[in-house]
Write a protein that holds these residues in place. Structure first.
Motif, PDB file in Angstrom:
ATOM      1  N   ASP A  66      75.067   9.012 -51.316  1.00  0.00           N
ATOM      2  CA  ASP A  66      74.776   9.968 -52.387  1.00  0.00           C
ATOM      3  C   ASP A  66      75.424   9.506 -53.678  1.00  0.00           C
ATOM      4  N   ALA A  86      76.097  10.166 -58.033  1.00  0.00           N
ATOM      5  CA  ALA A  86      76.142  11.154 -59.115  1.00  0.00           C
ATOM      6  C   ALA A  86      76.345  10.395 -60.420  1.00  0.00           C
ATOM      7  N   ILE A  96      76.729  15.496 -63.965  1.00  0.00           N
ATOM      8  CA  ILE A  96      76.718  15.678 -62.507  1.00  0.00           C
ATOM      9  C   ILE A  96      77.797  14.771 -61.937  1.00  0.00           C
ATOM     10  N   GLN A 119      81.446  15.834 -56.824  1.00  0.00           N
ATOM     11  CA  GLN A 119      81.673  17.128 -56.163  1.00  0.00           C
ATOM     12  C   GLN A 119      80.444  18.040 -56.240  1.00  0.00           C
ATOM     13  N   ASP A 120      79.576  17.792 -57.257  1.00  0.00           N
ATOM     14  CA  ASP A 120      78.326  18.559 -57.313  1.00  0.00           C
ATOM     15  C   ASP A 120      77.423  18.151 -56.146  1.00  0.00           C
ATOM     16  N   ARG A 121      77.407  16.838 -55.879  1.00  0.00           N
ATOM     17  CA  ARG A 121      76.609  16.354 -54.731  1.00  0.00           C
ATOM     18  C   ARG A 121      77.175  16.911 -53.419  1.00  0.00           C
ATOM     19  N   GLN A 133      78.651  19.710 -53.074  1.00  0.00           N
ATOM     20  CA  GLN A 133      78.277  21.127 -52.973  1.00  0.00           C
ATOM     21  C   GLN A 133      76.826  21.280 -52.517  1.00  0.00           C
ATOM     22  N   GLU A 134      75.961  20.391 -53.039  1.00  0.00           N
ATOM     23  CA  GLU A 134      74.548  20.457 -52.625  1.00  0.00           C
ATOM     24  C   GLU A 134      74.402  20.214 -51.118  1.00  0.00           C
ATOM     25  N   LYS A 135      75.316  19.366 -50.574  1.00  0.00           N
ATOM     26  CA  LYS A 135      75.204  18.991 -49.152  1.00  0.00           C
ATOM     27  C   LYS A 135      76.288  19.675 -48.307  1.00  0.00           C
TER      28      LYS A 135
END
Ligand SMILES: Cc1cc2nc3c(=O)[nH]c(=O)nc-3n(C[C@H](O)[C@H](O)[C@H](O)COP(=O)(O)OP(=O)(O)OC[C@H]3O[C@@H](n4cnc5c(N)ncnc54)[C@H](O)[C@@H]3O)c2cc1C
Ligand SMILES: NC(=O)c1ccc[n+]([C@@H]2O[C@H](COP(=O)([O-])OP(=O)(O)OC[C@H]3O[C@@H](n4cnc5c(N)ncnc54)[C@H](OP(=O)(O)O)[C@@H]3O)[C@@H](O)[C@H]2O)c1
Length: 423
Positions: A339, A341, A350, A353-355, A357-359
């Motif tokens: 993944d 960002a 982005i 940590q946003d990725r 949160q998505e996963k």
């Protein structure tokens, strides 16, 4: 070169041992000093003991390549350094580099001080060398410290401008002055203070080695060690400046050049002993380095555990470090999940940590399967934000409270399943 008994105490850390002095001597390294010294004391009984910061190995630069693309705001380089047979490292370790100050700055400083450079001085070990060698290889003339301003002021107590930056009441003023300045600025702003070359050893700190996370597995690269270095360059107070070690590596270390190095073991950042355990790796920027080493190791030794990498940088087209390698690993199945960002490829930033949160659901499922969670890179902001995202994923996944998530994380720490290497 002489063999001497060393017994030195620095900031709570104690180092005892026999070493062959390469003339550079013990150096103060401001980050993680105690741990570094403790680890090096342990290393005295291991393979790594032959070469240390006090007795570095003269390595040859084998590869020095730019990883970032033209137009990037960063200059991040991949560097490969030769090793002698018997020098061993593990994924998670770091390599220490003993840099030299830039010659033009060294020459300018010596001239500004009114010296010639061939004056004789005694280094920290009372070895006689030229002033030029001392300034180039022994003394920290880069990023100015309050300590240096203080010592400089002691040489000229009559100068009000210097006095105004000393003492506990003037800490903030001194810090403001030091920010973005180097020793040359102090000498230019307050000339005529240093009257004898030897005084520089009282005013300036030792030139310390810099640590770089190892980016390779020795299972794949037996006779060399690889690193990922962001070259620190900035402009301040009207001068172009650069970090001493990253600048050395970026500008003055072409293929074939030599450089004193040593290996530094880090037992607190290790792949799981259970080779079937899943690992989750968060490595934005140069924080990617140890995870390239982890993945190479797992690939080379055919470890069956799943691997999930989160990488972040500014722009995909310019800053995707080791893109081809990671994509190939993903294709081959070495990387189960990849993944990314890229913070500046869209209007809203982005981050890794946003990725996460998505996963979050999947991340929690991996943790429940016994995954080890690793973070490397920026300590000041990223590592804290990633920890919050991890706690959030645990709380959501377990339908629990934040207190429960904290307990879960504490348990992971006890099991060595949460490891960080941040700087
Ligand atoms: C365990 C560990 C592992 C590490 N791994 C890596 C790695 O894999 N890759 C990597 O690149 N680095 C890594 N580092 C960081 C590395 O060790 C050095 O700290 C880094 O390269 C800077 O060193 P330098 O000698 O180039 O800069 P220095 O000469 O130490 O200069 C840095 C200083 O310059 C000043 N400065 C910098 N930018 C500015 C600015 N914009 N404005 C004003 N002042 C500024 C600040 O005072 C800063 O402290 C790691 C550090 C540790 C402790
Ligand atoms: N001592 C030194 O002088 C020195 C030298 C080299 C590296 N370092 C440090 O080493 C670390 C790595 O540096 P680097 O340049 O390779 O990468 P970096 O600065 O960590 O940047 C990598 C990516 O992380 C993003 N990012 C910024 N803030 C973040 C946050 N809070 N959480 C998650 N991601 C965040 C960046 O986005 P944006 O940039 O778009 O915000 C960028 O996309 C940093 O701490 C850096 O300061 C220090």
């Amino acid at each position: 070169m002489r063999l001497k008994r060393m017994s030195v105490i620095f900031g709570g850390g104690v180092f005892l041992g026999w070493g062959r002095f390469a003339g550079r001597g013990l150096t103060f390294y401001h980050i993680k000093m105690t741990e570094v010294l403790e680890q090096e004391a342990k290393n005295l009984t291991t393979h790594a003991s032959k070469y240390t910061r006090n007795n570095p190995y003269t390595s040859t630069v084998r590869v020095n390549e730019l990883l970032t693309g033209e137009g990037s705001e960063k200059e991040t380089r991949h560097i490969e350094l030769s090793l002698e047979e018997g020098m061993e490292y593990s994924p998670g370790d770091a390599v220490g580099i003993l840099p030299e100050n830039r010659r033009p700055v060294v020459d300018e400083l010596i001239a500004t001080l009114g010296f010639k450079g061939d004056e004789r001085v005694l280094d920290h070990y009372k070895v006689e060398i030229s002033l030029e060698e001392a300034v180039r290889t022994r003394l920290m003339i880069g990023a100015l410290s309050r300590g240096s301003v203080n010592q400089y002021s002691k040489l000229a107590p009559q100068i009000d401008g210097l006095k105004a930056m000393t003492g506990p009441d003037n800490k903030a003023r001194a810090e403001e002055y030091c920010w973005g300045r180097e020793f040359i600025d102090l000498v230019k702003d307050f000339p005529g203070v240093v009257t004898a070359p030897q005084q520089l050893f009282t005013v300036l700190q030792r030139l310390a080695p810099r640590m770089y996370s190892i980016a390779s597995s020795q299972k794949m690269h037996q006779d060399n060690v690889q690193t990922t270095v962001r070259v620190v360059r900035y402009e301040s107070h009207g001068r172009d400046r650069q970090g001493v070690a990253s600048g050395h590596l970026g500008e003055r270390a072409p293929v074939g050049a030599t450089m004193p190095i040593f290996l530094h073991a880090n037992q607190n950042f290790r792949l799981p002993e259970d080779t079937s355990a899943p690992v989750i790796m968060i490595g934005p920027g140069t924080g990617i380095a140890p995870f390239r080493a982890f993945l190479e190791e797992r690939q080379a030794t055919g470890q069956s555990g799943d691997n999930w990498l989160f990488f972040g940088e500014q722009r995909e087209a310019l800053d995707y470090l080791y893109k081809d390698e990671f994509q190939a690993m993903h294709k081959d199945g070495v990387l189960t999940r990849l993944d990314t960002a890229f913070s500046r490829d869209q209007a809203k930033k982005i981050y890794v940590q946003d990725r996460m949160q998505e996963k979050a659901a999947e991340l929690y499922e991996w943790l429940e399967r016994g995954a080890y969670f690793y973070v490397c890179g920026d300590a000041t902001r990223m590592a804290k934000d990633v920890e919050l995202a991890l706690l959030d994923a645990i709380a959501k996944g377990s339908n629990g409270t934040l207190d429960h998530a904290n307990e879960y994380l504490e348990n992971m720490k006890k099991q060595k399943r949460y490891q960080r290497d941040t700087y």
